[in-house]
Design a protein around this motif. Structure first.
Motif, PDB file in Angstrom:
ATOM      1  N   LEU A 113      46.364  33.815  33.380  1.00  0.00           N
ATOM      2  CA  LEU A 113      46.489  33.519  34.804  1.00  0.00           C
ATOM      3  C   LEU A 113      47.690  34.246  35.376  1.00  0.00           C
ATOM      4  O   LEU A 113      48.713  34.410  34.697  1.00  0.00           O
ATOM      5  N   LEU A 125      36.045  33.902  40.296  1.00  0.00           N
ATOM      6  CA  LEU A 125      37.370  34.279  39.810  1.00  0.00           C
ATOM      7  C   LEU A 125      37.724  35.663  40.337  1.00  0.00           C
ATOM      8  O   LEU A 125      36.909  36.593  40.247  1.00  0.00           O
ATOM      9  N   THR A 126      38.921  35.799  40.882  1.00  0.00           N
ATOM     10  CA  THR A 126      39.415  37.109  41.302  1.00  0.00           C
ATOM     11  C   THR A 126      40.362  37.620  40.222  1.00  0.00           C
ATOM     12  O   THR A 126      41.371  36.972  39.917  1.00  0.00           O
ATOM     13  N   ILE A 127      40.024  38.765  39.649  1.00  0.00           N
ATOM     14  CA  ILE A 127      40.818  39.361  38.568  1.00  0.00           C
ATOM     15  C   ILE A 127      41.548  40.566  39.132  1.00  0.00           C
ATOM     16  O   ILE A 127      40.922  41.481  39.693  1.00  0.00           O
ATOM     17  N   ILE A 140      41.150  31.373  42.067  1.00  0.00           N
ATOM     18  CA  ILE A 140      40.022  30.597  41.543  1.00  0.00           C
ATOM     19  C   ILE A 140      39.431  29.808  42.695  1.00  0.00           C
ATOM     20  O   ILE A 140      40.108  28.980  43.305  1.00  0.00           O
ATOM     21  N   ASP A 191      41.245  44.523  42.743  1.00  0.00           N
ATOM     22  CA  ASP A 191      40.824  43.150  42.473  1.00  0.00           C
ATOM     23  C   ASP A 191      39.302  43.139  42.383  1.00  0.00           C
ATOM     24  O   ASP A 191      38.633  43.865  43.101  1.00  0.00           O
ATOM     25  N   PRO A 230      48.459  31.454  40.685  1.00  0.00           N
ATOM     26  CA  PRO A 230      47.085  31.734  41.135  1.00  0.00           C
ATOM     27  C   PRO A 230      46.712  30.852  42.319  1.00  0.00           C
ATOM     28  O   PRO A 230      47.082  29.678  42.390  1.00  0.00           O
ATOM     29  N   LYS A 264      44.657  39.884  35.205  1.00  0.00           N
ATOM     30  CA  LYS A 264      45.007  38.472  35.274  1.00  0.00           C
ATOM     31  C   LYS A 264      44.238  37.823  36.417  1.00  0.00           C
ATOM     32  O   LYS A 264      43.932  38.476  37.424  1.00  0.00           O
ATOM     33  N   ILE A 265      43.959  36.542  36.278  1.00  0.00           N
ATOM     34  CA  ILE A 265      43.219  35.831  37.310  1.00  0.00           C
ATOM     35  C   ILE A 265      44.189  35.385  38.400  1.00  0.00           C
ATOM     36  O   ILE A 265      45.103  34.601  38.136  1.00  0.00           O
ATOM     37  N   SER A 266      43.994  35.913  39.616  1.00  0.00           N
ATOM     38  CA  SER A 266      44.909  35.621  40.714  1.00  0.00           C
ATOM     39  C   SER A 266      44.343  34.587  41.689  1.00  0.00           C
ATOM     40  O   SER A 266      45.080  34.045  42.502  1.00  0.00           O
ATOM     41  N   LYS A 280      41.155  34.870  29.839  1.00  0.00           N
ATOM     42  CA  LYS A 280      42.108  35.743  30.515  1.00  0.00           C
ATOM     43  C   LYS A 280      43.356  34.958  30.880  1.00  0.00           C
ATOM     44  O   LYS A 280      43.324  33.735  31.074  1.00  0.00           O
TER      45      LYS A 280
END
Length: 909
Positions: free
Chosen positions: A504, A535-537, A546, A472, A508, A542-544, A502
C-alpha cells in the motif's frame, strides 16, 4: 488583426482601467518607467522602441515577461543595457507611463507647458504632467499644496494612497469618497492613511480596485518598483482600447528558418526572428523555447524594425480541422478530386502541403490510389483554409509507432491513438493482442486516456501495445486479505483465480459509500465474499486508492437477543419474523453502543430481549450495534400516556415511552418541542442506554442551498439560502454528485446548488443538484413538456406535470406559456421536486475584446454594460461550428446569453 494607434480621447473609465491595473494588487502596486536618465535629456533623445536584453533581468525573473513586453511596445526602456527592476518610481514617472500606456502622446502640448506653482517636474516630464491635469487624473488644488522643499513634486516617490486618489477621481467617484471620508477602512494601519484620502481608499477597496498587504495593512506610503510597474501595465492592457502601431494580433501561419509568418487583418505578414526574440504564453510567466511555438496557433507579436521582438501565444490550440474523404484523382496545378458518392469535390493544395502514408512517412501525391480514404488537415484561421497535410487512412495498415491513448472502446474492441503530429487513428484488437506495462499483462479495460504507448499494428489489427510512461492504472478485484500491519493487501482480479499481493502507498485513499472517513479496518476481506473493489496502482506498483464497489452483506435490523455465550462468542437472535439465528462475533467485528465500542463494554448489554442491528456474511458478524435509536414516521403522539408511536420502514410500529419532555431537534429552528412535530413526520428517536425510554427526537428535513465556498481540510461547506449564510460540517455526511456518484468536498464549486438532508441539526447527506443548460427546441404547454438541446448537443425532454416555475425577465409564471423555442434556459428541480426553468438574459452586441475570464463588447448607449464575466465552460459557436472566444474579431456581431450574470453561451451571427 493589425492593432493600430488610437487617436481618440480616452474616457475616464478607460483611464480608470489603467490606474486599476497599477494598484489593484496588494503587494505594493505602483507605476514605474525607465526614464530617470531621460529626465535631463532633450526630446531628440526620447526613448526608442527597440527592445534591449537587460543584463539585470535574469531568465526566470518573476517580472521578465512583462518587462520585455512593455519594452517591445516602447512603454518602458532601460539604460546602458540595464532595466533596474527594483528601483522605486517617482510621481512624474508614474504619470508619464500612464500617458504612454494609453498612447496619448499625440495629445501632448506643442507649446510651453503650464503647471500649478508648486508642481515642479524635470523638463522631460512637464508636458506629460500637464496632460494628466487636463484629463483630471490629478487634483490641481491638492497637488498645488505640495510643500516639501527637499524633494520636488515630480521626484517624490509615488505612494499607494496617492495612486488610490488618482484612481478614484478618474472614475468619477469623488462624491462617494466624500461620503466615506469619516469611515474607518478596517486596515490595521487605518490611522496612517491621510485623512483627505481616507474616503478614496474606502471606495477603492469597496470596488475591489485596491487590496491590503501582509498583516491586513494598506501601507499608504509604500513605494513601488519598476518591475511592478511593468507587471501591472501589462496586465491592465486587457482592459483598455489602446492599440500599438508595432503590435499585431493573428494566427501563426509558419515559424521556421528564422522567420515568422502571421496571418493578421486578412493578409500574411512576415517578420524576422533572432536570438533576442522572447516567447511567452498569455497564461504563464514562464519563458518558452523557440521549439515550443507551434504553427496555426494564435499570437500577439510586437515588431521592431521588421524583427519580432516579443511573441505571446494567446491560444495554443492549433486552428486546424480534419476531413475524411475518398480519393478520386489529381489534376494539374495542384488540384485534388475527392469522391463524395454522388458527385466530386475539388480542393486545391500548394507545394508546401505534406502528403503522408498510413505510417506518417512522406510520399509523392502521384502514388495515391483511387478509392483510398484520406484524412485532409487544413487551417481554419483564414478564408483560404489552406491544406496543411493529406494522409492516407484506408487500406491494411502495418506500422510500429508511439502515441497517446485517446479512447478505449471495450465493447467494440477498439483503441484510438494520437501520434506526435496530432493525427488520430483507431485500431481494433483481438484475443491475441498483448497489452503490457513493465512486466505485467494488462486487460484492455485497464488502459486510460492519456497513457503514452508504443504499439505494433499488422494488417490493421493491434498486435502489441506497451505502456511506456509511469502511470496509475485501475484493477477490478475482490479483497482476499488485508495484513494487520497495514502494509499489504491481497486480492483476486475479476475473472482470475490467481491471488496477487501488493504494498500500500503511505496514505492510500479509501472510498466507501455511506462511510464518511473510511480506514483500512472498514474494508471487508474474505476468501469467498470479500469486498468488490477498484484498486488504483501507481507507478511504484503500490496501491494508492481503494474504492469499494460492492459487498455481499446481509442486514438484520432490530433483531432481538435470545442468548449470548461469551466463551464461544455465539449470539442467538430472533429476526423480524421471529426466526432464530445463531451468528458468531470475532476480533474483527465492529461494535457500537452507548457504553462503548469494545467487547468488554458491549457483552454485558447482550441480554435476552435487547434489540441489536447486525450486518453479516454468512454467520460471521461484521458489525453489531446495540440499538439506541428508531427511525421511521410518527404514527401517533399520546401525551397523556407519554408514548410516541413510530412506523418503521419494515412496517412495524414501535411504541416508545418518555418521562420528561424529550429533546426535539429541527434544523434552522430553536426552542422547539413535541408540539412542533406532526403525524407523518420522519424522525430518528434516540433511546436511553437501556432502550427503555425516549431521550430525543430528530426531525428529518431537506433544503436546497447555493455553495458559497468549501474548506475540505475542515469538512466544511459554506452555503446560503434566502440571504442567510450557514456553515455545514460534512464529517457525518454522504456526498454525491449530479448523477449520484460519490464525490469529495473539493469537487463542489462556488455557485453549485446542493440538496442537504438533516437529521435534526446534523447534515447526513449532501447531493449536488443537476443543472441542464441549453437551447429550447420545442415547447408543448398543453402537455407540460419542453425539449432542450444542451451544450454537448444532446436533446432532453422535461415533463413538468409535477409543477413548474418559470422565471423570465424578472417575472414568475406557473406554466410554460412564457417559454419559447430559441430561449436559453437553466433547468433544475427545487427541494419539493418542482421544476425551475430560468430563462437566460439575452444581450445583442458587437465584439470588442476578451481575456480568459472576461468579454468586452461595444455599447449601444452610454448606460450599457460593456464588461461580462465568462463561465469557465462558455459555449461559443456559429451555427453547428464550435469556436473559441479568441477566434472572435472586433466588430463581430454576437449574442450573449447570461445565467445569473455570467456568460454561458456566445453565438456569432
Amino acid at each position: 488583426m493589425v492593432l493600430r494607434h488610437s487617436k481618440h480621447v480616452h474616457s475616464k473609465k478607460v483611464v480608470s482601467a489603467v490606474m486599476a491595473g497599477l494598484i489593484a494588487f496588494g503587494g505594493g502596486a505602483s507605476i514605474v518607467s525607465a526614464d530617470e536618465e531621460a529626465a535631463n535629456a532633450t526630446a531628440a533623445n526620447a526613448p526608442q522602441t527597440a527592445i534591449n536584453v537587460f543584463s539585470d533581468v535574469n531568465a526566470g525573473f518573476w517580472g521578465e515577461k512583462y518587462i520585455y513586453q512593455l519594452a517591445a511596445q516602447g512603454i518602458v526602456t532601460g539604460s546602458n543595457g540595464k532595466f533596474r527592476p527594483n528601483d522605486p518610481v517617482t510621481q512624474q514617472e508614474a504619470v508619464t507611463m500612464a500617458i504612454r500606456f494609453l498612447s496619448m502622446q499625440d495629445q501632448l502640448s506643442s507649446g510651453a507647458a503650464t503647471l500649478p506653482t508648486n508642481v515642479k517636474v524635470n523638463d522631460y516630464f512637464t508636458k506629460y504632467v500637464e496632460l494628466a491635469f487636463q484629463q483630471n487624473l490629478l487634483d490641481k488644488q491638492k497637488e498645488s499644496g505640495y510643500t516639501d522643499e527637499k524633494v520636488i513634486w515630480g521626484a517624490q516617490k509615488a505612494s499607494r494612497e496617492w495612486i488610490t486618489e488618482v484612481l478614484v477621481r478618474s472614475i468619477g467617484r469623488t462624491a462617494e469618497a466624500d461620503a466615506a471620508k469619516n469611515k474607518a477602512t478596517g486596515f490595521a494601519d487605518n490611522a496612517k492613511i491621510s485623512p483627505d484620502r481616507l474616503g478614496y481608499v474606502n471606495v477603492a477597496v469597496e470596488l475591489g480596485l485596491a487590496k491590503g498587504v501582509n498583516g491586513n495593512k494598506f501601507d499608504p506610503q509604500g513605494a513601488v518598483t519598476r518591475a511592478q510597474l511593468a507587471t501591472f501595465l501589462s496586465r491592465a492592457q486587457a482592459y483598455i482600447t489602446t492599440n500599438y502601431e508595432n503590435q499585431y494580433k493573428g494566427s501563426i501561419a509558419s515559424i521556421e528558418n528564422g522567420k515568422l509568418e502571421l496571418y493578421a487583418n486578412g493578409k500574411l505578414n512576415s517578420f524576422k526572428l533572432d536570438n533576442s526574440t522572447s516567447y511567452f504564453t498569455s497564461d504563464s510567466e514562464k519563458r518558452l523555447q523557440f521549439s515550443e511555438i507551434n504553427p496555426y496557433t494564435q499570437a500577439v507579436v510586437v515588431v521592431n524594425n521588421g524583427t519580432a521582438a516579443y511573441v505571446e501565444i494567446t491560444d495554443s490550440t492549433q486552428q486546424v480541422e480534419r476531413l475524411d474523404r475518398t480519393y478520386a484523382r489529381l489534376s494539374p496545378d495542384n488540384v485534388i478530386w475527392l469522391d463524395t458518392g454522388s458527385t466530386f469535390e475539388e480542393l486545391s493544395y500548394d507545394p508546401s502541403t505534406v502528403f503522408l502514408d498510413q505510417n506518417g512517412t512522406k510520399i509523392d501525391p502521384k502514388t495515391l490510389a483511387a478509392g483510398s480514404l484520406l484524412t485532409i488537415e487544413r487551417e481554419t484561421y483564414s478564408p483560404q483554409k489552406k491544406i496543411v497535410s493529406i494522409r492516407v487512412k484506408s487500406g491494411l495498415v502495418n506500422k510500429t509507432g508511439a502515441g497517446i491513448v485517446q479512447n478505449v472502446d471495450t465493447v467494440n474492441k477498439r483503441v484510438t491513438l494520437k501520434d506526435s503530429t496530432g493525427y488520430e487513428d483507431t485500431y481494433t484488437w483481438d484475443d491475441a493482442t498483448v497489452i503490457r506495462y513493465q512486466n505485467q499483462i494488462l486487460a484492455p479495460g485497464e488502459l486510460k486516456n492519456g497513457y503514452t504507448v508504443n504499439f505494433t499494428v499488422k494488417n490493421s489489427v493491434l498486435q502489441s501495445l506497451e505502456v511506456t510512461q509511469s502511470v496509475d492504472r485501475a484493477v477490478q478485484a475482490m479483497l482476499y486479505s488485508v495484513e494487520e500491519n497495514g502494509k499489504t493487501i491481497t486480492y483476486k482480479r475479476n475473472g482470475s483465480t490467481q491471488l496477487e499481493t501488493k504494498y500500500l502507498a503511505e496514505k492510500p485513499e479509501i472510498i466507501m459509500s455511506g462511510v464518511a472517513k473510511p480506514v483500512l479496518s472498514d474494508l471487508l476481506a474474505d476468501a469467498v465474499s470479500g469486498d468488490q473493489v477498484t484498486l488504483t496502482i501507481n507507478s511504484e506498483e503500490k496501491i494508492s486508492k481503494i474504492e469499494v464497489t460492492g459487498r455481499q452483506i446481509e442486514q438484520l435490523d432490530a433483531a432481538t437477543v435470545v442468548n449470548y455465550d461469551s466463551k464461544t462468542r455465539w449470539l442467538t437472535v430472533k429476526d423480524a419474523n421471529n426466526q432464530p439465528l445463531v451468528i458468531v462475533l470475532d476480533d474483527k467485528t465492529k461494535l457500537e453502543s452507548s457504553y462503548g465500542t469494545t467487547l468488554d463494554r458491549v457483552e454485558p448489554l447482550l441480554v435476552s430481549g435487547r434489540k441489536v442491528s447486525v450486518s453479516l456474511i454468512g454467520t460471521r458478524v461484521l458489525s453489531l450495534e446495540v440499538v439506541y435509536k428508531v427511525e421511521g414516521k410518527i404514527s401517533s403522539i399520546n401525551t397523556s400516556k407519554r408514548v410516541i408511536s413510530i412506523l418503521t420502514a419494515s412496517g412495524k410500529v414501535e411504541e416508545i415511552s418518555y418521562y420528561n419532555s424529550p429533546i426535539v431537534e429541527i434544523f434552522g429552528r430553536s426552542g422547539v418541542t413535541l408540539t412542533d412535530l406532526r403525524i407523518g413526520d420522519e424522525v430518528i428517536a434516540q433511546l436511553s442506554n437501556n432502550q427503555d425510554y425516549l431521550q430525543s427526537l430528530k426531525l428529518k428535513t431537506s433544503a436546497q442551498f447555493e455553495v458559497v465556498s468549501t474548506e475540505p481540510t475542515r469538512n466544511r461547506i459554506r452555503v446560503k439560502s434566502n440571504g442567510t449564510t450557514s456553515d455545514i460540517y460534512t464529517d457525518k455526511s454522504i456526498l454525491t454528485g449530479e448523477s449520484g456518484q460519490a464525490i469529495l468536498i473539493a469537487d463542489l464549486r462556488p455557485g453549485a446548488l446542493v440538496n442537504i438532508t438533516f437529521q435534526g441539526l446534523t447534515p447526513v447527506a449532501v447531493a449536488e443538484v443537476k443543472l441542464t443548460l441549453g437551447e429550447v427546441t420545442s415547447v408543448d404547454a398543453s402537455a407540460n413538456a419542453l425539449t432542450v438541446k444542451d451544450y454537448s448537443g444532446n436533446s432532453q425532454t422535461f415533463g413538468v406535470s409535477g409543477g413548474v416555475k418559470v422565471v423570465k425577465n424578472g417575472s414568475t409564471a406557473s406554466n410554460l406559456s412564457t417559454v419559447a423555442s430559441g430561449d436559453r434556459v437553466e433547468i433544475r428541480k427545487d427541494i419539493q421536486g418542482v421544476t425551475i426553468v430560468q430563462v437566460m438574459e439575452k444581450v445583442d452586441r458587437a465584439f470588442w475584446q476578451a481575456s480568459n475570464t472576461e468579454i468586452q463588447v461595444k455599447r449601444k448607449s452610454i448606460n450599457d454594460n460593456f464588461r461580462y464575466v465568462l463561465s469557465d465552460k462558455v459555449f461559443v459557436h456559429q451555427g453547428d461550428t464550435t469556436l473559441s472566444v479568441q477566434s472572435l474579431k472586433e466588430n463581430d456581431n454576437i449574442v450573449l446569453y447570461l445565467n445569473n450574470g455570467v456568460v454561458v453561451e456566445i453565438v456569432k451571427q
